[in-house]
Scaffold this active site. Structure first.
Site, PDB file in Angstrom:
ATOM      1  CG  ASN A   1      -0.826   8.546   7.612  1.00 52.63           C
ATOM      2  OD1 ASN A   1      -1.481   7.614   7.177  1.00 52.63           O
ATOM      3  ND2 ASN A   1       0.443   8.439   7.961  1.00 52.63           N
TER       4      ASN A   1
ATOM      5  CD  GLU B   1       1.429   5.122   6.299  1.00 48.43           C
ATOM      6  OE1 GLU B   1       0.667   4.518   5.544  1.00 48.43           O
ATOM      7  OE2 GLU B   1       1.051   5.838   7.231  1.00 48.43           O
TER       8      GLU B   1
ATOM      9  CB  THR C   1      -0.610  -2.217  11.325  1.00 44.45           C
ATOM     10  OG1 THR C   1      -0.971  -1.802  12.596  1.00 44.45           O
ATOM     11  CG2 THR C   1      -1.715  -1.932  10.348  1.00 44.45           C
TER      12      THR C   1
ATOM     13  CB  THR D   1      -0.964   0.021   1.201  1.00 44.04           C
ATOM     14  OG1 THR D   1      -0.220  -0.111   2.406  1.00 44.04           O
ATOM     15  CG2 THR D   1      -1.975  -1.102   1.105  1.00 44.04           C
TER      16      THR D   1
ATOM     17  CE  LYS E   1       0.458  -3.426   3.231  1.00 52.54           C
ATOM     18  NZ  LYS E   1      -0.241  -2.491   4.186  1.00 52.54           N
TER      19      LYS E   1
END
Lengths: 409, 409
Positions: free
Chosen positions: A404, A278, A191, A154, A180
Site C-alpha cells: 500500500n 493484503e 470492500t 487486484t 475478489k
C-alpha cells in the site's frame, strides 16, 4: 442437504463466463470478465455505504432496485471508476450499451463493476473493445468460471470461487459465485466485489431479503484494514432454470434451504477475503460469546479484528493478550473487564490466556505454536448473556505496508 | 504575551524531578521518574475512556476528582499495570505509601502512573525501592526535568517536553510539562501520559474545565494506530507559587491567558506524540475546513488520519488521493463528494490534487516531493459551512509492524 460442487459462477444452469486482457492497468494478465445468463435473471444487490460511491455502484444499484431483468455483468480490474464524476458514469452506460449490442439484448439489462485505483478515468475504448471480445468467448465450463474469477483480481493472491448443489421439490438447484477483495476491506458492505449466480426460481423481494440479512453476519463482519471501499458490491442473479416452484414464502422450508446455501457461499467468500487480506500470512477469527446483546457482540468482535496492535502481534506470533483486552475495552461497548476469559486456538492447539480479565500463567511456547497456525481464533467469553458474533480478518504485516505504500505504480 | 522557555516539568516555581533505573523491564536505562512540588497542588486529570482501565488510572481519577491536594507523581515505564486486578490496584497504594513516607507527606497525596506491557504485575519491591531512591534525587534544574522525561519513554524515539512563561497581574507565571506516547495512540484521551505543572494560582474547577475543553482539540485529535490505551492520562498540577491573584472567573482575561498557555503545551505534546508515532517517518496533519458542523469536521479529519491505506500511501510518498476521498466517504459523516477540494502541503510546497471531488491533472513529481516532507498536511475543503477541525497522526511503516509484531520480547 447441501453439497459442495466444483466451479463458481458458471456452476448453475444457463450461466456462462469469459475473460480477456484489455490492457487497462496490468500487463500480461486478464483484466476483464463477463458473466452471462441465457435466460434473463431477477437480481438482488447490496452496495457500499461509503458516501463516495463509485460510478458502477450507482449504475448497479438503480438496476437491481428496479424490476428490470439482467442478462450479463461486465467487470474490469485495475481502475475503480470512483471519483470520476459524470464522465465516469457515462462509461457505465457505454459499457452496458456495448454489451447489449453484441449480446443482442432487447428486454434485459447489463450490470457493470470496477475495482482498482480510485480517481482515474477508464480507458473506455479498450473497455468497449474488451466487452465485445468477452461476448464472443462465453463458455459454461468450470474452467471458464475459474478464468473469470482470476481476471477480476487486484492485489488478491489467488482467485476465490465456490458452488453448492441442493434439491428443492425434487429439482436440482445450484448456487455459486466468485469474489475478489484484498485491501480496503472493512464492514459496511466490505470492500469487495462478489457475483453470485443461481438457477433457483425465487421471488425478487425474498431474494433481496435473504441477501441483506446474510451479509450482516458474513461480508459485514470482515475487516482487513478498516477502510470501507467506494466500490463494494455483492450481486446475486437468479435465472430460475432449476425448474423448482418459485420460492415465495419466507416461512417455507425451501426458503430456509436457499438461505442456507447462500450462506455457504457468502461465508466461504468472507473468510477467503479475510485470509487473503493484503500482505496477510494467516486468517484471524474473533469469536465473542455469551454477550447480553447481538449488536454488542458484533461491536466487540469488530473492535478486536480491526486493532492494528493486535494484528501486528498475531503476525509476530506474540501472545500479547493485553492488546485484545484493550481492543475490547475501547470498542464502545460496556462490560465487566474482570469477567472476560480469552482462549486462542488454531490447527496447532488451544490455550487459555485470560481468566476473569487477568492473564493466566499460560505456556508461552504453546501459545506461540498456536499463533503460528494458518487460521487463528481468539475466543472471548464475556460471561454475561447468550448472544455471540464472529468477525474475520488477518494479521498486519510488512507486506501490507509494502503493497500500500506504492499501490498506484 | 506567552513566551516559550527552556525546560518542562521543572520549569514552574517549586517543582522538582528525578529519575532512576529500577530494572522493571528495560536494561541500561532509567525507567522511573518522580515529579514533586514543595507546595501541595490542586490538580485536574483526564483519563482514558477505555472500559479496561489500568489500576493507576483508577487510583489517579479518584484522587484528582477529590478535593485532596497532591505533592508528587511517581511514574514507571515498562509495565502498564493494566489487567492486573486487585493485586495491581494494591501496588498503586504501596507505591503511594512509599512515596508519602520518604517525602514525609502528611496532608497531601501521591499520583502514580504506569506505561508499558498490559497484563503483567509490577515488580513491586523494585518499584518501592525505586520510589525511595527518587525522593533522594529530586532537583529543580532543567536537566532534572529533561532526565525525567527520558525515563518515562517506552517506544518513543525521543523525549517530549515544553514550557511557556507569561504574566498575570504583574506576576511571572510558568506552565510546562512532559509527555510520552508512541503506540496505542488514538482519540478518547489518546494513549499517552502527560504531566503538566504550573505555578499559577487557579481554582480547581476552572482548571479542570480548561483541561477538559482543551484536550478535545489536541490530545483527542491524535491517532497513531486507532488503539485507545488502557493507561491514557493527562495530569495538571498547580501549586500557586507564582503569587498571582487566584483565577476564579471564567470570563476573565487571566483565565483566557492561562488557557492559551495550556493550549501551547498540549498542542506541542499532541503533535510531538503524533510525529513520534511508532515507526513514523513523518507527521501527518489533516485539516478539514468549511464544514457545516464542528463535530462533523472532527469525524472527517479523524477518519482520514486513521486510514491505514492513506497512511501507507503517505509513507510511500504516493499521492493516492483516492484513499483520502474514500476515508472521508466512510467516516459516517454525510457530504457532497462532488464539492470536495483537496490540497497537500509540506515544507516542500503546496499542490492541489482534487477539485470538486475529481482528481485534477496535478504534477506527480511536485506531489511526491511535498509528501517527502517531515510534516505533511492534507487540507480538505468541504465547501459547505464555516466549521473546521485538525487531526494529527503519522505514516504507517514497516517499522510500525516490526515494533508491534514482537513488543513483549
Amino acid at each position: 442437504m447441501i453439497k459442495e460442487i466444483k466451479g463458481g459462477v458458471t456452476a448453475a444452469q444457463g450461466f456462462s463466463a469469459s475473460c480477456t486482457a484489455a490492457g487497462i492497468k496490468y500487463k500480461d494478465r486478464t483484466d476483464m470478465a463477463m458473466v452471462y445468463s441465457k435466460v434473463p435473471c431477477v437480481t438482488a444487490g447490496t452496495y457500499t455505504k461509503n458516501v463516495v460511491k463509485a460510478a458502477p455502484v450507482l449504475w448497479d444499484r438503480e438496476l437491481t432496485d428496479s424490476d428490470k431483468k439482467v442478462s450479463a455483468v461486465v467487470i474490469n480490474a485495475g481502475i475503480a471508476n470512483a471519483c470520476t464524476g459524470e464522465e465516469g458514469f457515462s462509461y457505465c452506460r457505454k459499457t452496458s450499451d456495448a454489451a447489449k449490442e453484441v449480446l443482442k439484448l432487447t428486454d434485459s439489462e447489463v450490470l457493470v463493476a470496477s475495482t482498482g485505483v480510485i480517481g482515474k478515468q477508464l480507458p473506455i475504448d479498450r473497455i468497449v473493445a474488451g466487452t465485445k471480445v468477452l461476448a464472443t468467448k462465453l463458455s459454461d465450463t468450470v474452467e471458464a468460471g475459474d478464468e473469470a474469477s482470476k481476471a477480476i483480481m487486484t492485489t488478491d493472491t489467488h482467485n476465490k470461487q465456490i458452488a453448492f448443489e441442493f434439491e428443492i421439490g425434487g429439482k436440482k438447484c445450484v448456487i455459486g459465485g466468485m469474489c475478489k477483495g484484498s485491501g480496503m476491506i472493512h464492514p459496511n458492505m466490505c470492500t469487495m466485489l462478489a457475483f453470485i449466480t443461481t438457477d433457483v426460481m425465487i421471488d425478487k423481494k425474498l431474494m433481496l431479503k435473504a441477501l441483506r440479512e446474510d451479509i450482516e453476519d458474513t461480508f459485514n463482519m470482515v475487516s482487513v484494514d478498516g477502510d470501507t471501499s467506494t466500490n463494494d458490491s455483492v450481486m446475486l442473479l437468479a435465472n430460475g432454470l432449476a425448474g423448482n416452484e418459485e420460492i415465495r414464502d419466507e416461512n417455507s422450508a425451501e426458503y430456509a434451504l436457499f438461505k442456507e446455501a447462500l450462506h455457504g457461499v457468502t461465508l466461504f467468500m468472507a473468510k477467503s477475503i479475510a485470509a487473503d487480506g493484503e500482505g496477510a500470512t494467516k486468517l484471524f477469527e474473533v469469536r465473542v460469546v455469551n454477550v447480553n446483546d447481538k449488536a454488542k457482540a458484533k461491536t466487540l468482535a469488530l473492535s478486536v479484528i480491526k486493532s492494528s496492535l493486535t494484528k501486528a502481534a498475531v503476525y509476530g506470533n506474540d501472545a500479547n493478550v493485553g492488546r485484545i483486552m484493550c481492543a475490547l475495552g475501547y470498542s464502545g461497548a460496556d462490560f465487566d473487564p474482570y469477567r472476560v476469559d480469552i482462549t486462542i486456538s488454531s490447527e496447532n492447539g488451544t490455550e487459555q490466556l485470560v481468566e476473569n480479565g487477568v492473564p493466566v500463567d499460560f505456556d508461552e511456547e504453546i501459545a506461540t505454536s498456536i499463533l503460528k497456525g494458518k487460521a487463528v481464533t481468539a475466543l472471548c467469553d464475556m460471561k454475561e448473556g447468550s448472544a455471540e458474533a464472529t468477525a474475520w480478518g488477518c494479521d498486519l504485516t510488512y507486506d501490507y505496508v509494502k503493497i500500500n505504500a506504492d499501490y498506484r505504480s
